[in-house]
Motif scaffolding. Structure first.
Motif, PDB file in Angstrom:
ATOM      1  N   UNK A  12       0.654  -1.426  -0.141  1.00 50.22           N
ATOM      2  CA  UNK A  12      -0.261  -0.139   0.158  1.00 50.22           C
ATOM      3  C   UNK A  12       0.752   1.122   0.086  1.00 50.22           C
ATOM      4  N   UNK A  13      -0.094   2.214  -0.992  1.00 51.51           N
ATOM      5  CA  UNK A  13       0.944   3.639  -0.620  1.00 51.51           C
ATOM      6  C   UNK A  13       0.908   4.620   0.386  1.00 51.51           C
ATOM      7  N   UNK A  14       2.196   5.026   1.381  1.00 52.30           N
ATOM      8  CA  UNK A  14       1.746   5.470   2.404  1.00 52.30           C
ATOM      9  C   UNK A  14       2.549   6.865   3.019  1.00 52.30           C
ATOM     10  N   UNK A  15       2.364   7.180   4.103  1.00 53.79           N
ATOM     11  CA  UNK A  15       2.763   8.718   4.577  1.00 53.79           C
ATOM     12  C   UNK A  15       4.949   8.158   4.525  1.00 53.79           C
ATOM     13  N   UNK A  16       5.203   9.190   5.085  1.00 54.36           N
ATOM     14  CA  UNK A  16       6.764   8.667   5.170  1.00 54.36           C
ATOM     15  C   UNK A  16       6.085   8.118   6.756  1.00 54.36           C
ATOM     16  N   UNK A  17       5.914   8.367   7.161  1.00 54.50           N
ATOM     17  CA  UNK A  17       5.198   7.661   8.955  1.00 54.50           C
ATOM     18  C   UNK A  17       4.808   5.989   8.872  1.00 54.50           C
ATOM     19  N   UNK A  18       4.619   5.552   7.846  1.00 51.47           N
ATOM     20  CA  UNK A  18       3.911   4.649   7.144  1.00 51.47           C
ATOM     21  C   UNK A  18       2.293   4.511   7.334  1.00 51.47           C
ATOM     22  N   UNK A  19       1.911   5.479   7.699  1.00 56.16           N
ATOM     23  CA  UNK A  19       1.035   5.573   8.216  1.00 56.16           C
ATOM     24  C   UNK A  19      -0.716   6.032   6.331  1.00 56.16           C
ATOM     25  N   UNK A  20      -1.832   4.622   6.677  1.00 57.19           N
ATOM     26  CA  UNK A  20      -2.845   4.237   5.284  1.00 57.19           C
ATOM     27  C   UNK A  20      -3.936   5.070   5.459  1.00 57.19           C
ATOM     28  N   UNK A  21      -4.269   5.888   4.511  1.00 57.08           N
ATOM     29  CA  UNK A  21      -5.808   6.102   4.293  1.00 57.08           C
ATOM     30  C   UNK A  21      -6.723   4.861   3.732  1.00 57.08           C
ATOM     31  N   UNK A  22      -6.490   5.509   2.772  1.00 68.16           N
ATOM     32  CA  UNK A  22      -7.288   3.755   1.950  1.00 68.16           C
ATOM     33  C   UNK A  22      -6.499   3.059   0.710  1.00 68.16           C
ATOM     34  N   UNK A  23      -6.171   1.486   2.269  1.00 70.05           N
ATOM     35  CA  UNK A  23      -5.416   0.571   2.275  1.00 70.05           C
ATOM     36  C   UNK A  23      -6.083  -0.247   0.241  1.00 70.05           C
TER      37      UNK A  23
END
Length: 55
Positions: A12-23
């Protein structure tokens, strides 16, 4: 690195913090074809290296 048998996976695409929004929407399927570890990984790294191919 060791050769591994291919397995189905998704990344999944993530932010630098590894947070994902819409897996369910922001992911790509593929197969791991190589898995390895680093002897002395940099600080903050798991040391796991994965090579995979999208399908």
């Amino acid at each position: 690195m060791k050769q591994k048998k291919a397995h189905g996976n998704a990344v999944a695409a993530t932010e630098a913090t590894l947070r994902t929004y819409w897996q369910d929407h922001d992911h790509k399927g593929g197969s791991i074809f190589e898995l390895g570890t680093l002897d002395k990984p940099p600080e903050g790294s798991s040391g796991i290296q994965i090579r995979w191919q999208t399908g």
